[in-house]
Design a protein around this motif. Structure first.
Motif, PDB file in Angstrom:
ATOM      1  N   MET A   1       0.800  -1.150   0.049  1.00  0.00           N
ATOM      2  CA  MET A   1       0.134   0.045   0.011  1.00  0.00           C
ATOM      3  C   MET A   1       1.068   1.275   0.076  1.00  0.00           C
ATOM      4  O   MET A   1       2.083   1.168   0.506  1.00  0.00           O
ATOM      5  CB  MET A   1      -0.894   0.078   1.234  1.00  0.00           C
ATOM      6  CG  MET A   1      -1.855  -1.224   1.112  1.00  0.00           C
ATOM      7  SD  MET A   1      -3.097  -1.161   2.521  1.00  0.00           S
ATOM      8  CE  MET A   1      -4.133   0.150   2.185  1.00  0.00           C
ATOM      9  N   TYR A   2       0.218   2.340  -0.393  1.00  0.00           N
ATOM     10  CA  TYR A   2       1.234   3.617  -0.786  1.00  0.00           C
ATOM     11  C   TYR A   2       0.276   4.705  -0.109  1.00  0.00           C
ATOM     12  O   TYR A   2      -0.817   4.625  -0.414  1.00  0.00           O
ATOM     13  CB  TYR A   2       1.484   3.709  -2.314  1.00  0.00           C
ATOM     14  CG  TYR A   2       1.884   2.581  -2.894  1.00  0.00           C
ATOM     15  CD1 TYR A   2       1.089   1.575  -3.540  1.00  0.00           C
ATOM     16  CD2 TYR A   2       3.435   2.424  -3.343  1.00  0.00           C
ATOM     17  CE1 TYR A   2       1.444   0.484  -4.106  1.00  0.00           C
ATOM     18  CE2 TYR A   2       3.853   1.297  -3.686  1.00  0.00           C
ATOM     19  CZ  TYR A   2       3.014   0.273  -4.351  1.00  0.00           C
ATOM     20  OH  TYR A   2       3.540  -0.627  -4.926  1.00  0.00           O
ATOM     21  N   TRP A   3       0.802   5.848   0.027  1.00  0.00           N
ATOM     22  CA  TRP A   3       0.519   7.145  -0.065  1.00  0.00           C
ATOM     23  C   TRP A   3       1.067   8.223  -0.780  1.00  0.00           C
ATOM     24  O   TRP A   3       2.397   8.197  -0.867  1.00  0.00           O
ATOM     25  CB  TRP A   3       0.707   7.550   1.622  1.00  0.00           C
ATOM     26  CG  TRP A   3      -0.333   7.100   2.646  1.00  0.00           C
ATOM     27  CD1 TRP A   3      -0.230   6.324   3.529  1.00  0.00           C
ATOM     28  CD2 TRP A   3      -1.947   7.577   2.448  1.00  0.00           C
ATOM     29  NE1 TRP A   3      -1.530   5.996   4.144  1.00  0.00           N
ATOM     30  CE2 TRP A   3      -2.486   6.839   3.588  1.00  0.00           C
ATOM     31  CE3 TRP A   3      -2.650   8.498   1.871  1.00  0.00           C
ATOM     32  CZ2 TRP A   3      -3.762   6.999   3.954  1.00  0.00           C
ATOM     33  CZ3 TRP A   3      -3.891   8.698   2.111  1.00  0.00           C
ATOM     34  CH2 TRP A   3      -4.552   8.006   3.229  1.00  0.00           C
ATOM     35  N   TYR A   4       0.340   8.804  -1.507  1.00  0.00           N
ATOM     36  CA  TYR A   4       0.601  10.033  -2.293  1.00  0.00           C
ATOM     37  C   TYR A   4       0.336  11.290  -1.913  1.00  0.00           C
ATOM     38  O   TYR A   4      -0.863  11.441  -1.317  1.00  0.00           O
ATOM     39  CB  TYR A   4       0.280   9.691  -3.744  1.00  0.00           C
ATOM     40  CG  TYR A   4       0.853   8.531  -4.432  1.00  0.00           C
ATOM     41  CD1 TYR A   4       0.687   7.377  -4.232  1.00  0.00           C
ATOM     42  CD2 TYR A   4       1.925   8.839  -5.449  1.00  0.00           C
ATOM     43  CE1 TYR A   4       1.185   6.302  -5.201  1.00  0.00           C
ATOM     44  CE2 TYR A   4       2.708   7.863  -5.947  1.00  0.00           C
ATOM     45  CZ  TYR A   4       2.274   6.404  -5.860  1.00  0.00           C
ATOM     46  OH  TYR A   4       2.759   5.298  -6.571  1.00  0.00           O
ATOM     47  N   LYS A   5       0.959  12.448  -2.380  1.00  0.00           N
ATOM     48  CA  LYS A   5       0.556  13.737  -2.188  1.00  0.00           C
ATOM     49  C   LYS A   5       0.407  14.213  -3.290  1.00  0.00           C
ATOM     50  O   LYS A   5       1.261  14.178  -4.277  1.00  0.00           O
ATOM     51  CB  LYS A   5       1.499  14.411  -1.287  1.00  0.00           C
ATOM     52  CG  LYS A   5       0.921  16.105  -1.081  1.00  0.00           C
ATOM     53  CD  LYS A   5       1.992  16.859  -0.313  1.00  0.00           C
ATOM     54  CE  LYS A   5       1.743  18.243   0.317  1.00  0.00           C
ATOM     55  NZ  LYS A   5       2.407  19.018   1.037  1.00  0.00           N
ATOM     56  N   GLN A   6      -0.890  15.116  -3.552  1.00  0.00           N
ATOM     57  CA  GLN A   6      -0.958  15.670  -4.936  1.00  0.00           C
ATOM     58  C   GLN A   6      -1.045  17.132  -4.837  1.00  0.00           C
ATOM     59  O   GLN A   6      -2.229  17.390  -4.154  1.00  0.00           O
ATOM     60  CB  GLN A   6      -2.165  15.231  -5.579  1.00  0.00           C
ATOM     61  CG  GLN A   6      -2.549  15.664  -7.249  1.00  0.00           C
ATOM     62  CD  GLN A   6      -3.563  14.967  -8.025  1.00  0.00           C
ATOM     63  OE1 GLN A   6      -4.349  14.729  -7.471  1.00  0.00           O
ATOM     64  NE2 GLN A   6      -3.112  14.661  -9.124  1.00  0.00           N
TER      65      GLN A   6
ATOM     66  N   ARG B   1       6.930  14.630  10.544  1.00  0.00           N
ATOM     67  CA  ARG B   1       5.549  14.794  11.133  1.00  0.00           C
ATOM     68  C   ARG B   1       4.547  13.830  10.434  1.00  0.00           C
ATOM     69  O   ARG B   1       3.530  13.867  11.077  1.00  0.00           O
ATOM     70  CB  ARG B   1       4.990  16.264  10.898  1.00  0.00           C
ATOM     71  CG  ARG B   1       6.003  17.241  11.494  1.00  0.00           C
ATOM     72  CD  ARG B   1       5.605  18.725  11.243  1.00  0.00           C
ATOM     73  NE  ARG B   1       5.719  19.077   9.730  1.00  0.00           N
ATOM     74  CZ  ARG B   1       4.459  19.043   8.916  1.00  0.00           C
ATOM     75  NH1 ARG B   1       3.409  18.922   9.336  1.00  0.00           N
ATOM     76  NH2 ARG B   1       4.658  19.317   7.528  1.00  0.00           N
ATOM     77  N   PHE B   2       4.958  13.302   9.423  1.00  0.00           N
ATOM     78  CA  PHE B   2       3.944  12.174   8.663  1.00  0.00           C
ATOM     79  C   PHE B   2       4.440  10.891   9.140  1.00  0.00           C
ATOM     80  O   PHE B   2       5.610  10.763   9.136  1.00  0.00           O
ATOM     81  CB  PHE B   2       4.154  12.537   7.299  1.00  0.00           C
ATOM     82  CG  PHE B   2       3.709  13.778   6.662  1.00  0.00           C
ATOM     83  CD1 PHE B   2       4.278  14.818   6.774  1.00  0.00           C
ATOM     84  CD2 PHE B   2       2.421  13.752   6.198  1.00  0.00           C
ATOM     85  CE1 PHE B   2       3.609  16.114   6.164  1.00  0.00           C
ATOM     86  CE2 PHE B   2       1.825  14.999   5.570  1.00  0.00           C
ATOM     87  CZ  PHE B   2       2.483  16.139   5.772  1.00  0.00           C
TER      88      PHE B   2
ATOM     89  N   GLU C   1       0.884  22.038   8.969  1.00  0.00           N
ATOM     90  CA  GLU C   1       1.378  23.402   8.483  1.00  0.00           C
ATOM     91  C   GLU C   1       0.546  23.654   7.307  1.00  0.00           C
ATOM     92  O   GLU C   1      -0.190  22.684   6.652  1.00  0.00           O
ATOM     93  CB  GLU C   1       2.811  22.885   8.200  1.00  0.00           C
ATOM     94  CG  GLU C   1       3.748  22.956   9.470  1.00  0.00           C
ATOM     95  CD  GLU C   1       5.256  22.719   8.724  1.00  0.00           C
ATOM     96  OE1 GLU C   1       5.493  22.962   7.903  1.00  0.00           O
ATOM     97  OE2 GLU C   1       5.905  22.395  10.004  1.00  0.00           O
ATOM     98  N   LEU C   2       0.467  24.827   7.098  1.00  0.00           N
ATOM     99  CA  LEU C   2      -0.246  25.453   5.614  1.00  0.00           C
ATOM    100  C   LEU C   2       0.417  24.552   4.496  1.00  0.00           C
ATOM    101  O   LEU C   2      -0.481  24.286   3.653  1.00  0.00           O
ATOM    102  CB  LEU C   2       0.015  26.852   5.597  1.00  0.00           C
ATOM    103  CG  LEU C   2      -0.645  27.915   6.492  1.00  0.00           C
ATOM    104  CD1 LEU C   2      -0.050  29.275   6.180  1.00  0.00           C
ATOM    105  CD2 LEU C   2      -2.143  27.669   6.760  1.00  0.00           C
ATOM    106  N   GLY C   3       1.352  24.353   4.555  1.00  0.00           N
ATOM    107  CA  GLY C   3       2.006  23.530   3.057  1.00  0.00           C
ATOM    108  C   GLY C   3       1.473  22.126   2.936  1.00  0.00           C
ATOM    109  O   GLY C   3       1.747  21.473   2.201  1.00  0.00           O
ATOM    110  N   ASP C   4       0.991  21.545   4.280  1.00  0.00           N
ATOM    111  CA  ASP C   4       0.473  20.107   4.172  1.00  0.00           C
ATOM    112  C   ASP C   4      -0.854  20.166   3.341  1.00  0.00           C
ATOM    113  O   ASP C   4      -1.379  19.287   3.078  1.00  0.00           O
ATOM    114  CB  ASP C   4       0.154  19.770   5.486  1.00  0.00           C
ATOM    115  CG  ASP C   4       1.436  19.545   6.394  1.00  0.00           C
ATOM    116  OD1 ASP C   4       1.381  19.758   7.419  1.00  0.00           O
ATOM    117  OD2 ASP C   4       2.839  19.499   5.566  1.00  0.00           O
TER     118      ASP C   4
END
Lengths: 112, 114
Positions: A32-37, A63-64, A82-85
């Motif tokens: 299983m994977y996690w991606y950020k778009q 933090r992740f 954070e905002l950038g998240d």
């Protein structure tokens, strides 16, 4: 039947909070994977888990943290948001051997 | 150099047109080639998957791989407004010790105008 599911679909929270996103797959896959778009729609790998072992840990902030209670679940915990998240986070799964990936519907995280 | 390069578009075509979407990749070790379609506010869904050079057809969609030039294409015939989405090319390298390693293009935004 939903193959890869994520909850929640939307998450709005304040800076500094801690939140979790859950992912479940019923495909019997091993990885299983996690991606950020991001806003430019580029998908960036964050983590992958195979049989409860972390295989890839790209340069994401500590933090992740991914947590996999069993082969069918991979949850993503985020501390001190954070905002950038702010982004859309996708969970995916694949077989251990050469295979394609199957994606969940995504979780849209907004940090205020 | 990125592992996968894809023209981000946007691409706008009239209904019924033939659409050609293209990607190049850098590493000849990549073995598997995929196209995903992503509708707005949805997760990517697998369209086509191939592992050899040549063409693979599925309805109005044809995936083409040329390993000698490291070039992959997706052709959409008789394009429909419902084809309006972002198309992602993805390559995969499977290794015994690290499993599948997927590399994504940036995606091409396609709009089919009725």
């Amino acid at each position: 039947d939903t193959a890869v599911s994520q909850t929640p679909k939307y998450l709005v929270t304040q800076m500094g909070n801690d939140k979790s996103i859950k992912c479940e797959q019923n495909l019997g896959h091993d990885t299983m994977y996690w991606y950020k778009q991001d806003s430019k729609k580029f998908l960036k790998i964050m983590f992958s888990y195979n049989n409860k072992e972390l295989i890839i840990n790209e340069t994401v902030p500590n933090r992740f943290s991914p947590k996999s209670p069993d082969k069918a679940h991979l949850n993503l915990h985020i501390n001190s948001l954070e905002l950038g998240d702010s982004a859309v986070y996708f969970c995916a799964s694949s077989q251990e051997g050469p295979d394609t990936q199957y994606f969940g519907p995504g979780t849209r995280l907004t940090v205020l | 150099q990125k592992e996968v390069e894809q023209d981000p578009g946007p691409l706008s075509v009239p209904e019924g047109a033939i659409v050609s979407l293209n990607c190049t990749y850098s590493n000849s070790a990549f073995q598997y080639f995929m196209w995903y379609r992503q509708y707005s506010r949805k997760g990517p869904e697998l369209l086509m998957y191939t592992y050899s050079s040549g063409n693979k057809e599925d309805g109005r969609f044809t995936a083409q791989v040329d390993k000698s030039s490291k070039y992959i294409s997706l052709f959409i015939r008789d394009s429909q407004p419902s084809d309006s989405a972002t198309y992602l090319c993805v390559v995969n390298m499977h290794r015994w010790n690290t499993g599948n390693q997927f590399y994504f293009g940036t995606g091409t935004s396609l709009t089919v105008i009725p």
